[in-house]
Design an enzyme around this catalytic site. Sequence first.
Site, PDB file in Angstrom:
ATOM      1  N   THR A 120       0.820  -1.213   0.000  1.00 32.10           N
ATOM      2  CA  THR A 120       0.000   0.000   0.000  1.00 32.10           C
ATOM      3  C   THR A 120       0.853   1.261   0.000  1.00 32.10           C
ATOM      4  OG1 THR A 120      -1.490   1.307   1.409  1.00 32.10           O
ATOM      5  CG2 THR A 120      -0.130  -0.297   2.513  1.00 32.10           C
ATOM      6  N   TYR A 124      -1.696   0.039  10.243  1.00 31.29           N
ATOM      7  CA  TYR A 124      -1.989  -0.609   8.964  1.00 31.29           C
ATOM      8  C   TYR A 124      -0.766  -0.506   8.042  1.00 31.29           C
ATOM      9  CZ  TYR A 124      -3.742  -1.201   4.240  1.00 31.29           C
ATOM     10  OH  TYR A 124      -3.876  -1.600   2.947  1.00 31.29           O
TER      11      TYR A 124
END
Length: 331
Positions: A115, A139
């Site tokens: 990501t 995350y």
Amino acid sequence: MILIVGGAGYIGSHLNKEITQRGYETVIFDNLSYGHEDFVKWGTFFKGDLGNIEDIRSVFQKYPIEAVMHFAAFTYVGESVEDPQKYYMNNVKNTLNLLQVMLEEDVKHFVFSSTCATYGNPIEIPITENHPQNPINPYGKGKLIVEQVLKDYNDAYGLKYVSLRYFNAAGADIDSEIGELHDPETHLIPLILDAAAGKRDDIKIFGTDYDTPDGTCIRDYIHVTDLADAHILALEYLKNGGKSDFFNLGNGNGFSVKEVIDEARRITGRKIKATEAPRRPGDPPILIGSSKKAMEILKWKPKYYDLSKIIETAWNWHRKLINSKFKNKFS
Ligand code: UDP
């Protein structure tokens, strides 16, 4: 066969459709905690949990797996701040379980969903792969830890991987067979379309005082089928002896929240009420990626780069969803 872990989810199911259409055989491994069995329309479904290493061993024993694509992860940034353990256990520990079984079984090709959140707050735009990685939430940190693990496993065990750093995945399958369906939904485009469909009163604009031309955040939206294509190219790159590497996947174009809402009004022909709201904590003003490296090395060429196409496919899917058996999940 290709093992698609998390293949019942949004991006994994789109990859499954594309890759089976190109003649690959797939096994979809998913615990259905967030995925949908109805999205597994291609390949063979194996219900299993990465938290249980015997489940992983079972799928490898049952099928001749030659490569693994790993999509299974929790993706709510805010939740990762409130409950980091949930994220590190699933996104890091369970990924280590998967890699452990791959090594046991001598399966050496791995495509990983990473990501742009591994970069943290950008210090330059567009973000290239050489941008420093200083993630600002659990995350992003968890995804970066896995990237670092992969580098070490490459060096020590010869595991060949491609790590794909997505920007904002959006849109839906061009035939509306599958699409975005999160519960809870937090993403901008599906929420705008909820407002267009009368499922919510308005869309809240999180912050109108950013240092951007119209004051709202700018993001790089990339069509989910283009993401799927990049995974197939990454797999073929590895099969052809490519070295382990990481690539950004984005459009290279940024759109502000207001621009996305305006485009959705145009595509849907509906009134969409937008309400100004405070900033959402942790949102950088601008995230735009450079995907030159993926274009040059993987020969990736996004097809659905127009924001209008992204919203049009999302809207077609959204309307189908409203009228479908997913209605209960949706409302
Ligand atoms: N956003 C918004 N209202 C919403 C949801 C999102 O204004 O109801 C904004 C958010 O602040 C961000 C952009 O839309 O600037 C994209 O957010 P999303 O959650 O879709 O993706 P993210 O960039 O967080 O991965």
